[in-house]
Design an enzyme around this catalytic site. Structure first.
Site, PDB file in Angstrom:
ATOM      1  N   ASN A 116       0.843  -1.199   0.000  1.00  0.00           N
ATOM      2  CA  ASN A 116       0.000   0.000   0.000  1.00  0.00           C
ATOM      3  C   ASN A 116       0.874   1.244   0.000  1.00  0.00           C
ATOM      4  OD1 ASN A 116       0.514   0.846   2.820  1.00  0.00           O
ATOM      5  ND2 ASN A 116      -0.430  -1.138   3.263  1.00  0.00           N
ATOM      6  N   LYS A 148       7.981 -17.302 -10.778  1.00  0.00           N
ATOM      7  CA  LYS A 148       7.167 -16.246 -11.364  1.00  0.00           C
ATOM      8  C   LYS A 148       5.976 -16.865 -12.119  1.00  0.00           C
ATOM      9  CE  LYS A 148       7.262 -12.339 -14.478  1.00  0.00           C
ATOM     10  NZ  LYS A 148       7.903 -11.720 -15.631  1.00  0.00           N
ATOM     11  N   ASP A 167      -4.316  -9.603  13.229  1.00  0.00           N
ATOM     12  CA  ASP A 167      -4.332  -8.184  13.613  1.00  0.00           C
ATOM     13  C   ASP A 167      -3.283  -7.998  14.714  1.00  0.00           C
ATOM     14  OD1 ASP A 167      -4.903  -5.700  14.856  1.00  0.00           O
ATOM     15  OD2 ASP A 167      -6.870  -5.741  13.903  1.00  0.00           O
ATOM     16  N   ILE A 168      -2.178  -7.346  14.347  1.00  0.00           N
ATOM     17  CA  ILE A 168      -1.034  -7.236  15.273  1.00  0.00           C
ATOM     18  C   ILE A 168      -1.419  -6.412  16.506  1.00  0.00           C
ATOM     19  CG2 ILE A 168       1.354  -6.425  15.501  1.00  0.00           C
ATOM     20  CD1 ILE A 168       1.588  -6.847  12.419  1.00  0.00           C
ATOM     21  N   PHE A 191      -3.634   3.337  15.345  1.00  0.00           N
ATOM     22  CA  PHE A 191      -3.938   4.354  14.337  1.00  0.00           C
ATOM     23  C   PHE A 191      -5.110   3.858  13.502  1.00  0.00           C
ATOM     24  CE2 PHE A 191      -1.021   7.986  13.611  1.00  0.00           C
ATOM     25  CZ  PHE A 191      -0.330   7.896  14.805  1.00  0.00           C
ATOM     26  N   LYS A 197     -13.335   1.649  15.894  1.00  0.00           N
ATOM     27  CA  LYS A 197     -12.080   0.880  15.822  1.00  0.00           C
ATOM     28  C   LYS A 197     -11.408   0.796  17.184  1.00  0.00           C
ATOM     29  CE  LYS A 197     -10.233   0.853  11.680  1.00  0.00           C
ATOM     30  NZ  LYS A 197      -9.549   1.353  10.487  1.00  0.00           N
ATOM     31  N   LYS A 240     -10.552  -2.756  18.776  1.00  0.00           N
ATOM     32  CA  LYS A 240      -9.158  -3.173  19.034  1.00  0.00           C
ATOM     33  C   LYS A 240      -8.838  -3.163  20.526  1.00  0.00           C
ATOM     34  CE  LYS A 240      -7.874  -2.591  14.464  1.00  0.00           C
ATOM     35  NZ  LYS A 240      -6.926  -3.171  13.534  1.00  0.00           N
TER      36      LYS A 240
HETATM   37  N1  CTP Z   1      -3.301  -3.148  12.441  1.00  0.00           N
HETATM   38  C1  CTP Z   1      -2.496  -4.196  12.824  1.00  0.00           C
HETATM   39  N2  CTP Z   1      -2.559  -5.369  12.169  1.00  0.00           N
HETATM   40  C2  CTP Z   1      -3.393  -5.556  11.138  1.00  0.00           C
HETATM   41  C3  CTP Z   1      -4.217  -4.485  10.711  1.00  0.00           C
HETATM   42  C4  CTP Z   1      -4.141  -3.285  11.389  1.00  0.00           C
HETATM   43  O1  CTP Z   1      -1.719  -4.034  13.775  1.00  0.00           O
HETATM   44  N3  CTP Z   1      -3.423  -6.724  10.518  1.00  0.00           N
HETATM   45  C5  CTP Z   1      -3.246  -1.888  13.202  1.00  0.00           C
HETATM   46  C6  CTP Z   1      -2.692  -0.699  12.444  1.00  0.00           C
HETATM   47  O2  CTP Z   1      -1.293  -0.587  12.643  1.00  0.00           O
HETATM   48  C7  CTP Z   1      -3.456   0.444  13.080  1.00  0.00           C
HETATM   49  C8  CTP Z   1      -4.802  -0.164  13.425  1.00  0.00           C
HETATM   50  O3  CTP Z   1      -4.573  -1.561  13.518  1.00  0.00           O
HETATM   51  O4  CTP Z   1      -2.873   0.847  14.291  1.00  0.00           O
HETATM   52  C9  CTP Z   1      -5.900   0.105  12.445  1.00  0.00           C
HETATM   53  O5  CTP Z   1      -5.495  -0.175  11.141  1.00  0.00           O
HETATM   54  P1  CTP Z   1      -6.463   0.114   9.911  1.00  0.00           P
HETATM   55  O6  CTP Z   1      -5.808  -0.368   8.665  1.00  0.00           O
HETATM   56  O7  CTP Z   1      -6.954   1.526   9.969  1.00  0.00           O
HETATM   57  O8  CTP Z   1      -7.718  -0.764  10.278  1.00  0.00           O
HETATM   58  P2  CTP Z   1      -8.084  -2.239  10.015  1.00  0.00           P
HETATM   59  O9  CTP Z   1      -8.023  -2.982  11.307  1.00  0.00           O
HETATM   60  O10 CTP Z   1      -7.279  -2.818   8.899  1.00  0.00           O
HETATM   61  O11 CTP Z   1      -9.616  -2.074   9.605  1.00  0.00           O
HETATM   62  P3  CTP Z   1     -10.259  -1.552   8.205  1.00  0.00           P
HETATM   63  O12 CTP Z   1      -9.212  -1.779   7.138  1.00  0.00           O
HETATM   64  O13 CTP Z   1     -11.449  -2.380   8.060  1.00  0.00           O
HETATM   65  O14 CTP Z   1     -10.584  -0.104   8.418  1.00  0.00           O
END
Ligand code: CTP
Length: 427
Positions: free
Chosen positions: A225, A304, A323-324, A344, A358, A362
């Site tokens: 991304n 590849k 989700d870390i 974040f 969120k 979380k």
């Molecule tokens: N995060 C994480 N691990 C993941 C996804 C997200 O640790 N697999 C953490 C990001 O570092 C951030 C927070 O979760 O602190 C929210 O990330 P975001 O991408 O905004 O949200 P998502 O949980 O991915 O939800 P969505 O994409 O549905 O908005």
């Protein structure tokens, strides 16, 4: 030499506003870097008074430093320009800090011995110890630096209350390679700015994730991304400036590591989870700024993937990544308040509602919302802080100044949530 916040090296425009620095030069080839350092200090808002030893003037002229600092250079204790004939007293009383850069091996030894037979060492000896900090940036040949006498002297300088900045490693003017180069002007500036910052996270161990992750499809393609990592790197720098021990787990980005920060590079979300799982054991604050990929290809091809000429597109299947942040926020340390977790949220719309939801999902005490397309790759951002009490908007500013503000907000909240028994144990 950079004096902008865009790569988070050096300083922002007025980081040293109102500070008066006495910049002392002792004899060494690194004097050529001090011209640029002088300029950088001034650009960061400081006033600079240069004092040079006789040996320093062999390497760079006082005229150069006078032109850059806009003030006559002092180099003799017999300077008749001072009405009371006490340059060593007058110069040191005005200073917010004395910075010796370069500080030669000989000058270090002179400081340790309390010598006073020329202006620069006399001024250092005469400075009010509790009010005027002394910072030294050693510069010398690697053998001189490694010599037990120099190391002994440096340890004594620290014991006497001075701040010894590090040295660089690399090719030296003498043709040898090793430790002992003076730090670059940008690095010194970053250290000096950090020196003056309030130590609101002193004693804390801060873990930050930053940047995107990269999920491989095959050896040449992958999913990622637009996260640049700049916000996370700025937060790592701000936390270190605030006195914390900082570890930065970074996805693939091309940013310089902030001074004094331990960096662990990772690629995929699962690499990031592994690194965070280990590092969070010792952390007291976890700040998840990384834009972690939500999904990865269910299988990574070891070769590849080729077009077969049929016009058929490959059928990719995805698996959800762990989700870390949520994983760490569920750990016993986080649930008992020993690990303060900050998330974040990168949203595209309805920031307040999405970020509030969120935060609850979380299970973190503080969630920082921002609009993804307004921040990715940019040097400025705006943040919305959401906690159990409500929300606070931090208006658009450079990522470094937002990071510093966020660090203060975290410190304030930790002071409130830290259980009383922990505070007693820590005091
Ligand atoms: N995060 C994480 N691990 C993941 C996804 C997200 O640790 N697999 C953490 C990001 O570092 C951030 C927070 O979760 O602190 C929210 O990330 P975001 O991408 O905004 O949200 P998502 O949980 O991915 O939800 P969505 O994409 O549905 O908005």
């Amino acid at each position: 030499m950079t004096n902008q916040a865009n790569d988070f090296g050096g300083a922002e425009a007025l980081d040293l506003a109102g500070k008066h620095i006495v910049l002392g030069l002792s004899g060494g080839i690194a004097c050529y870097k001090s011209a640029e350092l002088c300029r950088a200090l001034i650009k960061a808002g400081a006033t600079v008074q240069v004092v040079m030893t006789e040996a320093a003037a062999q390497f760079i002229t006082p005229v150069t430093l006078q032109a850059l600092s806009g003030r006559p250079v002092y180099s003799s204790q017999w300077d008749s320009r001072e009405p009371n004939s006490m340059a060593h007293i007058n110069l040191s009383r005005e200073a917010d800090a004395i910075l010796i850069a370069p500080c030669s091996a000989d000058f270090i030894a002179r400081l340790v011995q309390g010598r006073a037979d020329e202006l620069l060492s006399l001024m250092c000896l005469a400075r009010p110890l509790g009010q005027v900090p002394l910072l030294v940036a050693p510069a010398m040949n690697r053998e001189m630096y490694a010599h037990p006498a120099t190391q002994r002297n440096l340890a004594q300088l620290v014991a006497d209350g001075a701040t010894v900045l590090g040295v660089g490693n690399g090719f030296q003017a003498c043709g040898e390679t090793g430790d002992g180069r003076m730090l670059e002007p940008d690095e010194l500036l970053e250290d000096i700015v950090a020196f003056f910052m309030p130590k609101v996270l002193s004693g804390q161990r801060v873990l930050v994730t930053a940047g995107p992750t990269y999920e491989a499809i095959d050896p040449v393609r992958g999913i990622t991304n637009l996260s640049s990592g700049k916000m996370g790197f700025a937060i790592a720098r701000a936390a270190r400036e605030a006195g914390a021990e900082v570890t930065l787990v970074a996805g693939p980005v091309s940013l310089a590591t902030p001074r004094g920060v331990t960096r662990i590079d990772v690629k995929s979300a699962s690499n990031m989870l592994d690194a965070v799982t280990v590092q969070s054991q010792a952390a007291t604050v976890f700040i998840a700024t990384a834009a972690v990929a939500d999904w990865r290809p269910a299988a990574t091809s070891s070769q590849k993937i080729k077009k077969d000429g049929s016009g058929q597109t490959p059928q990719l299947e995805f698996t959800e990544n762990a989700d870390i942040l949520a994983t760490v926020a569920q750990s016993p340390a986080a649930r008992t308040g020993q690990l303060f977790c900050v998330g974040f949220a990168a949203e595209s719309h309805d920031l307040l509602e999405n970020a509030q939801a969120k935060r609850l999902r979380k299970k973190v005490p503080l969630l920082v919302g921002n609009i993804g397309p307004d921040t990715f790759g940019q040097d400025h951002n705006a943040l919305l802080l959401i906690d159990g009490q409500g929300s606070t908007a931090l208006p658009r500013a450079s990522k470094l100044s937002l990071a510093r503000r966020l660090v203060r907000e975290i410190a304030n909240r930790m002071a409130v949530v830290t259980p009383p028994e922990q505070k007693i144990a820590a005091s």
